[in-house]
Write a protein that holds these residues in place. Sequence first.
Motif, PDB file in Angstrom:
ATOM      1  N   UNK A 144      43.485  30.220  37.146  1.00  0.00           N
ATOM      2  CA  UNK A 144      44.126  30.333  35.838  1.00  0.00           C
ATOM      3  C   UNK A 144      43.421  29.441  34.813  1.00  0.00           C
ATOM      4  N   UNK A 145      42.992  28.260  35.241  1.00  0.00           N
ATOM      5  CA  UNK A 145      42.291  27.344  34.337  1.00  0.00           C
ATOM      6  C   UNK A 145      41.002  27.963  33.822  1.00  0.00           C
ATOM      7  N   UNK A 146      40.307  28.715  34.677  1.00  0.00           N
ATOM      8  CA  UNK A 146      39.062  29.348  34.235  1.00  0.00           C
ATOM      9  C   UNK A 146      39.329  30.348  33.119  1.00  0.00           C
ATOM     10  N   UNK A 147      40.415  31.106  33.234  1.00  0.00           N
ATOM     11  CA  UNK A 147      40.759  32.073  32.184  1.00  0.00           C
ATOM     12  C   UNK A 147      41.138  31.358  30.890  1.00  0.00           C
ATOM     13  N   UNK A 148      41.911  30.287  31.000  1.00  0.00           N
ATOM     14  CA  UNK A 148      42.345  29.553  29.811  1.00  0.00           C
ATOM     15  C   UNK A 148      41.155  28.928  29.089  1.00  0.00           C
ATOM     16  N   UNK A 185      46.847  24.276  49.358  1.00  0.00           N
ATOM     17  CA  UNK A 185      45.588  24.913  48.993  1.00  0.00           C
ATOM     18  C   UNK A 185      45.771  26.166  48.150  1.00  0.00           C
ATOM     19  N   UNK A 186      46.789  26.986  48.469  1.00  0.00           N
ATOM     20  CA  UNK A 186      46.928  28.248  47.740  1.00  0.00           C
ATOM     21  C   UNK A 186      47.408  28.026  46.313  1.00  0.00           C
ATOM     22  N   UNK A 187      48.238  27.008  46.104  1.00  0.00           N
ATOM     23  CA  UNK A 187      48.625  26.685  44.727  1.00  0.00           C
ATOM     24  C   UNK A 187      47.425  26.155  43.949  1.00  0.00           C
ATOM     25  N   UNK A 188      46.564  25.401  44.628  1.00  0.00           N
ATOM     26  CA  UNK A 188      45.342  24.931  43.971  1.00  0.00           C
ATOM     27  C   UNK A 188      44.443  26.107  43.597  1.00  0.00           C
ATOM     28  N   UNK A 189      44.367  27.104  44.473  1.00  0.00           N
ATOM     29  CA  UNK A 189      43.567  28.299  44.203  1.00  0.00           C
ATOM     30  C   UNK A 189      44.073  29.007  42.951  1.00  0.00           C
ATOM     31  N   UNK A 190      45.391  29.183  42.847  1.00  0.00           N
ATOM     32  CA  UNK A 190      45.977  29.851  41.687  1.00  0.00           C
ATOM     33  C   UNK A 190      45.727  29.040  40.409  1.00  0.00           C
ATOM     34  N   UNK A 209      32.898  27.304  37.387  1.00  0.00           N
ATOM     35  CA  UNK A 209      33.084  26.330  38.465  1.00  0.00           C
ATOM     36  C   UNK A 209      34.519  26.348  38.973  1.00  0.00           C
ATOM     37  N   UNK A 210      35.494  26.347  38.063  1.00  0.00           N
ATOM     38  CA  UNK A 210      36.901  26.366  38.477  1.00  0.00           C
ATOM     39  C   UNK A 210      37.212  27.606  39.314  1.00  0.00           C
ATOM     40  N   UNK A 211      36.722  28.756  38.848  1.00  0.00           N
ATOM     41  CA  UNK A 211      36.983  29.982  39.588  1.00  0.00           C
ATOM     42  C   UNK A 211      36.400  29.954  40.987  1.00  0.00           C
ATOM     43  N   UNK A 212      35.202  29.423  41.114  1.00  0.00           N
ATOM     44  CA  UNK A 212      34.562  29.426  42.425  1.00  0.00           C
ATOM     45  C   UNK A 212      34.989  28.256  43.310  1.00  0.00           C
ATOM     46  N   UNK A 213      35.523  27.191  42.719  1.00  0.00           N
ATOM     47  CA  UNK A 213      36.207  26.193  43.541  1.00  0.00           C
ATOM     48  C   UNK A 213      37.407  26.837  44.235  1.00  0.00           C
ATOM     49  N   UNK A 214      38.128  27.668  43.487  1.00  0.00           N
ATOM     50  CA  UNK A 214      39.258  28.393  44.064  1.00  0.00           C
ATOM     51  C   UNK A 214      38.793  29.319  45.181  1.00  0.00           C
ATOM     52  N   UNK A 215      37.716  30.042  44.932  1.00  0.00           N
ATOM     53  CA  UNK A 215      37.187  30.974  45.928  1.00  0.00           C
ATOM     54  C   UNK A 215      36.749  30.224  47.187  1.00  0.00           C
ATOM     55  N   UNK A 216      36.051  29.106  47.006  1.00  0.00           N
ATOM     56  CA  UNK A 216      35.589  28.318  48.147  1.00  0.00           C
ATOM     57  C   UNK A 216      36.724  27.694  48.928  1.00  0.00           C
ATOM     58  N   UNK A 217      37.757  27.230  48.215  1.00  0.00           N
ATOM     59  CA  UNK A 217      38.915  26.661  48.907  1.00  0.00           C
ATOM     60  C   UNK A 217      39.610  27.717  49.760  1.00  0.00           C
ATOM     61  N   UNK A 256      37.512  20.711  48.863  1.00  0.00           N
ATOM     62  CA  UNK A 256      38.761  20.626  48.115  1.00  0.00           C
ATOM     63  C   UNK A 256      39.914  21.208  48.932  1.00  0.00           C
ATOM     64  N   UNK A 257      39.647  22.346  49.600  1.00  0.00           N
ATOM     65  CA  UNK A 257      40.682  22.946  50.425  1.00  0.00           C
ATOM     66  C   UNK A 257      41.161  22.020  51.530  1.00  0.00           C
ATOM     67  N   UNK A 258      40.228  21.270  52.115  1.00  0.00           N
ATOM     68  CA  UNK A 258      40.599  20.302  53.155  1.00  0.00           C
ATOM     69  C   UNK A 258      41.434  19.174  52.573  1.00  0.00           C
TER      70      UNK A 258
END
Length: 372
Positions: free
Chosen positions: A164-168, A155-160, A13-21, A147-149
């Motif tokens: 990273x949270x998904x990997x951790x 937004x880009x810091x949120x993406x990063x 979910x975290x990874x794809x929230x980043x992708x969607x944002x 989330x991006x809105x």
Amino acid sequence: MMVPVRRLWVAVLCGYLAFGAALQALPSYVPERFGGGALASGTAVGIAFLATACGRPFAGWLADAGWSRPVVIAGGVLAALGGLGQLLAPNLGVLLLARLVMGAGEAALFSAALPWVLAGTRVAQRGRLAGWFGLSMWGGLAAGPLLGTLVGDGVWWAVVALSAASAVLVLTTRRDPGRGEPLVRIRNLVPRGVPLPGAIIGLAAYCYGTVAALLVLRLRAGAIGVDNVALAVFAAAFLVVRFAGSPLVDRYGGRVVAASTVAVEIVALVGIALANGPVGATISTALAGLGLALVYPACVSMTLDRVRGLRPGVSMGVMTSFWDLGVMVAGPLGGFVAEQAGFRAAFLVAAGAGLACVVVLLRMPRRAVSPR
């Protein structure tokens, strides 16, 4: 051995929230920072799905052989690097390269996590669990634009951070799936029974890709005025129907559900093409989310039935790659059509792809085939 299903669900979910944002940010980010119009924006959106489409079968291939954990961790790391690359890109070429890296990360993240989850599940429950676990991916893609809105310039810091949270989350798991099936030969990477459901989800993906890449630009070009909330409306309709409607796949079968919902998608795309005011555009956008919500669980059901549950990682990876290919094509092709013939024409072409999807569904043999 227990599988950390909930932790994997949150990680994906975290990874794809980043992708969607990132999908929400790109249609404005590309013209404002690098110049260019619908074609450049559409290419930036779609090119990530090229890497995703190529990476999914290999991620599933490695996962079926017991390498899920390191592949999922690598996916989160690659997605974070791709997000950072998009933030710091000095030109459009570097941005496109960063999009490819992020796409490869998203492929590894989901397509290695799903076989890990299925490995601890009885065969009779795999279809339903795959549909439920898929909510981690589709929920992120649907809610990520909202989330991006909300985060605006950050937004880009949120993406990063999310990547990273998904990997951790996976790195801190103590359990490893262990060895699975032997690696099959590369030439046997596409199981029989997958291409037809793949073609169905690929055509539906063209519809989604057109919405993701061009909806905001279409509404702005028409001065309709709901471009800042349109993707959130799409996401809300998608999630509600996905949560409430998934049992329909088990009740009526993937083929019936997919044909019915894609028919709604066709109506929605025509509505977006012809909309002249905010009410019509909003209703059509909500219908677009409704029409795509159940396509993935329906295709999961059809795929697992046709391959009879064998090699689920490879089968799901290849089937989902067709989705990525559809989105990838929709970005630049839809942008080209929009620049040559207008945004309305681009959405009517997408409606034609939806019609082709229904035709394939109606002609697909009902009987499952033996896998190779």
